[in-house]
Design an enzyme around this catalytic site. Structure first.
Site, PDB file in Angstrom:
ATOM      1  N   SER A 110      -7.465   5.571  -3.430  1.00  0.00           N
ATOM      2  CA  SER A 110      -9.008   5.830  -3.769  1.00  0.00           C
ATOM      3  C   SER A 110      -9.552   7.035  -2.973  1.00  0.00           C
ATOM      4  CB  SER A 110      -9.958   5.223  -4.180  1.00  0.00           C
ATOM      5  OG  SER A 110      -9.724   3.880  -4.750  1.00  0.00           O
ATOM      6  N   ARG A 140       1.696  -1.263  -2.367  1.00  0.00           N
ATOM      7  CA  ARG A 140       2.165  -0.008  -2.607  1.00  0.00           C
ATOM      8  C   ARG A 140       3.799   0.641  -1.657  1.00  0.00           C
ATOM      9  NH1 ARG A 140      -2.833   3.055  -1.354  1.00  0.00           N
ATOM     10  NH2 ARG A 140      -2.661   1.554   0.231  1.00  0.00           N
ATOM     11  N   LYS A 193     -15.724   1.473   6.290  1.00  0.00           N
ATOM     12  CA  LYS A 193     -15.771   2.788   5.230  1.00  0.00           C
ATOM     13  C   LYS A 193     -16.906   2.958   4.532  1.00  0.00           C
ATOM     14  CE  LYS A 193     -11.369   1.938   3.117  1.00  0.00           C
ATOM     15  NZ  LYS A 193     -10.925   1.531   2.020  1.00  0.00           N
ATOM     16  N   HIS A 207      -4.867   0.890  -9.228  1.00  0.00           N
ATOM     17  CA  HIS A 207      -5.592  -0.788  -9.694  1.00  0.00           C
ATOM     18  C   HIS A 207      -4.943  -1.447 -11.045  1.00  0.00           C
ATOM     19  CE1 HIS A 207      -8.126   1.444  -6.402  1.00  0.00           C
ATOM     20  NE2 HIS A 207      -8.042   0.324  -5.855  1.00  0.00           N
TER      21      HIS A 207
HETATM   22  N1  COA Z   1      -2.909   1.206  -6.102  1.00  0.00           N
HETATM   23  C1  COA Z   1      -3.331   3.081  -6.047  1.00  0.00           C
HETATM   24  N2  COA Z   1      -4.243   2.292  -5.190  1.00  0.00           N
HETATM   25  C2  COA Z   1      -4.684   1.594  -4.455  1.00  0.00           C
HETATM   26  C3  COA Z   1      -4.000   0.052  -4.916  1.00  0.00           C
HETATM   27  C4  COA Z   1      -2.865  -0.112  -6.040  1.00  0.00           C
HETATM   28  N3  COA Z   1      -2.420  -0.907  -6.537  1.00  0.00           N
HETATM   29  N4  COA Z   1      -4.544  -1.049  -3.816  1.00  0.00           N
HETATM   30  C5  COA Z   1      -4.480  -0.762  -3.269  1.00  0.00           C
HETATM   31  N5  COA Z   1      -5.140   0.563  -3.103  1.00  0.00           N
HETATM   32  C6  COA Z   1      -6.301   1.303  -2.545  1.00  0.00           C
HETATM   33  C7  COA Z   1      -7.908   1.367  -2.442  1.00  0.00           C
HETATM   34  O1  COA Z   1      -7.605   3.109  -3.555  1.00  0.00           O
HETATM   35  C8  COA Z   1      -7.878   1.487  -0.581  1.00  0.00           C
HETATM   36  O2  COA Z   1      -8.242   3.529  -1.330  1.00  0.00           O
HETATM   37  P1  COA Z   1      -8.889   4.006  -0.237  1.00  0.00           P
HETATM   38  O3  COA Z   1      -8.756   3.775   1.322  1.00  0.00           O
HETATM   39  O4  COA Z   1      -8.651   5.606  -0.088  1.00  0.00           O
HETATM   40  O5  COA Z   1      -9.946   3.738  -0.636  1.00  0.00           O
HETATM   41  C9  COA Z   1      -6.678   1.457  -0.238  1.00  0.00           C
HETATM   42  O6  COA Z   1      -5.532   1.761  -0.890  1.00  0.00           O
HETATM   43  C10 COA Z   1      -6.880   0.199   0.345  1.00  0.00           C
HETATM   44  O7  COA Z   1      -7.498  -1.018  -0.680  1.00  0.00           O
HETATM   45  P2  COA Z   1      -7.329  -1.926  -0.183  1.00  0.00           P
HETATM   46  O8  COA Z   1      -6.872  -2.949   0.751  1.00  0.00           O
HETATM   47  O9  COA Z   1      -7.901  -2.526  -1.468  1.00  0.00           O
HETATM   48  O10 COA Z   1      -9.014  -2.137   0.697  1.00  0.00           O
HETATM   49  P3  COA Z   1     -10.189  -1.719   0.041  1.00  0.00           P
HETATM   50  O11 COA Z   1     -11.225  -1.516   1.262  1.00  0.00           O
HETATM   51  O12 COA Z   1      -9.954  -1.396  -0.915  1.00  0.00           O
HETATM   52  O13 COA Z   1     -10.360  -3.674   0.071  1.00  0.00           O
HETATM   53  C11 COA Z   1     -10.948  -5.802   1.242  1.00  0.00           C
HETATM   54  C12 COA Z   1     -10.338  -4.462   1.694  1.00  0.00           C
HETATM   55  C13 COA Z   1     -12.367  -4.895   0.627  1.00  0.00           C
HETATM   56  C14 COA Z   1     -10.334  -6.792   0.129  1.00  0.00           C
HETATM   57  C15 COA Z   1     -11.249  -6.080   2.437  1.00  0.00           C
HETATM   58  O14 COA Z   1     -12.016  -5.918   3.239  1.00  0.00           O
HETATM   59  C16 COA Z   1     -11.918  -7.655   2.167  1.00  0.00           C
HETATM   60  O15 COA Z   1     -11.295  -8.978   1.308  1.00  0.00           O
HETATM   61  N6  COA Z   1     -13.795  -7.466   2.486  1.00  0.00           N
HETATM   62  C17 COA Z   1     -14.193  -8.906   2.533  1.00  0.00           C
HETATM   63  C18 COA Z   1     -15.109  -8.752   3.729  1.00  0.00           C
HETATM   64  C19 COA Z   1     -13.921  -9.917   3.742  1.00  0.00           C
HETATM   65  O16 COA Z   1     -13.496 -11.471   3.341  1.00  0.00           O
HETATM   66  N7  COA Z   1     -13.054  -9.528   4.608  1.00  0.00           N
HETATM   67  C20 COA Z   1     -11.674 -10.581   5.983  1.00  0.00           C
HETATM   68  C21 COA Z   1     -10.536 -10.522   5.488  1.00  0.00           C
HETATM   69  S1  COA Z   1      -9.736 -10.990   5.591  1.00  0.00           S
END
Ligand code: COA
Length: 163
Positions: free
Chosen positions: A128, A90, A42, A18
């Site tokens: 994460s 990624r 989650k 991140h």
């Molecule tokens: N480097 C390393 N790890 C990364 C990364 C990067 N550049 N980008 C993402 N990751 C990891 C995250 O740490 C996460 O790891 P985990 O699953 O082990 O916890 C995984 O990749 C998924 O990350 P991400 O795609 O960002 O998912 P998230 O669960 O962290 O976030 C939201 C998703 C919160 C952005 C999305 O669910 C959201 O917008 N929710 C709000 C409600 C909403 O609007 N919903 C409709 C969406 S269209």
């Protein structure tokens, strides 16, 4: 016009993956909001307040602000005056998920653009939960998370608080 972006994620916890995206994207925008959101699917290890504090400590900048969002990302983006959603990619496996989120977000707010940055290759396989798992099993994750995250994570490992 000011260029304002929102970088949503659960950040449980913030990793160097991140950090890489934030550091490379920050110069592209006048203001970057790091937006901590949660998915109902989650469970989380760090409280929202812990995550917010850790990220703020890593980015003590006027142009980067950390917010917590309990609603729709697209809606909060509009409320914050953001024209852009920032996301990192990624591997190709992230693409399908990103495509569906982009489609949904831009159908909710058509003038909202999602900007993607590819993760730097040495950080393209971490997540994460992977760093939490390795830390829990006693592995060295010090190159994958900022020092303040490492300290709190190791504290949680000692107290057996890892989910
Ligand atoms: N480097 C390393 N790890 C990364 C990364 C990067 N550049 N980008 C993402 N990751 C990891 C995250 O740490 C996460 O790891 P985990 O699953 O082990 O916890 C995984 O990749 C998924 O990350 P991400 O795609 O960002 O998912 P998230 O669960 O962290 O976030 C939201 C998703 C919160 C952005 C999305 O669910 C959201 O917008 N929710 C709000 C409600 C909403 O609007 N919903 C409709 C969406 S269209």
């Amino acid at each position: 016009m000011n260029r304002v972006a929102i970088y949503p994620g659960s950040f449980d916890p913030l990793t160097m993956g991140h950090v890489d995206i934030i550091k490379r994207a920050a110069p592209l925008f006048d203001k970057l909001y790091i937006c901590i959101s949660e998915s109902t699917a989650k469970s989380y290890t760090f409280s929202l307040e812990e995550r917010k504090q850790l990220i703020k400590e890593c980015f003590p900048s006027d142009t980067i602000e950390v917010v917590v969002n309990k609603g729709l990302t697209a809606k909060v983006a509009k409320e914050l005056g953001a024209q852009y959603i920032l996301r990192g990619i990624r591997t190709y496996m992230d693409m399908e998920y990103e495509k569906s989120m982009d489609t949904m977000n831009s159908s909710l707010y058509p003038d909202l653009e999602t900007i993607f940055l590819f993760a730097s290759s040495h950080l393209s396989t971490i997540s994460s939960s992977l760093v939490k798992e390795v830390a829990f099993l006693g592995g060295d994750i010090s190159t994958f998370v900022p020092p303040n995250v490492l300290n709190l994570l190791l504290d949680k490992v000692k107290k057996n608080e890892i989910e």
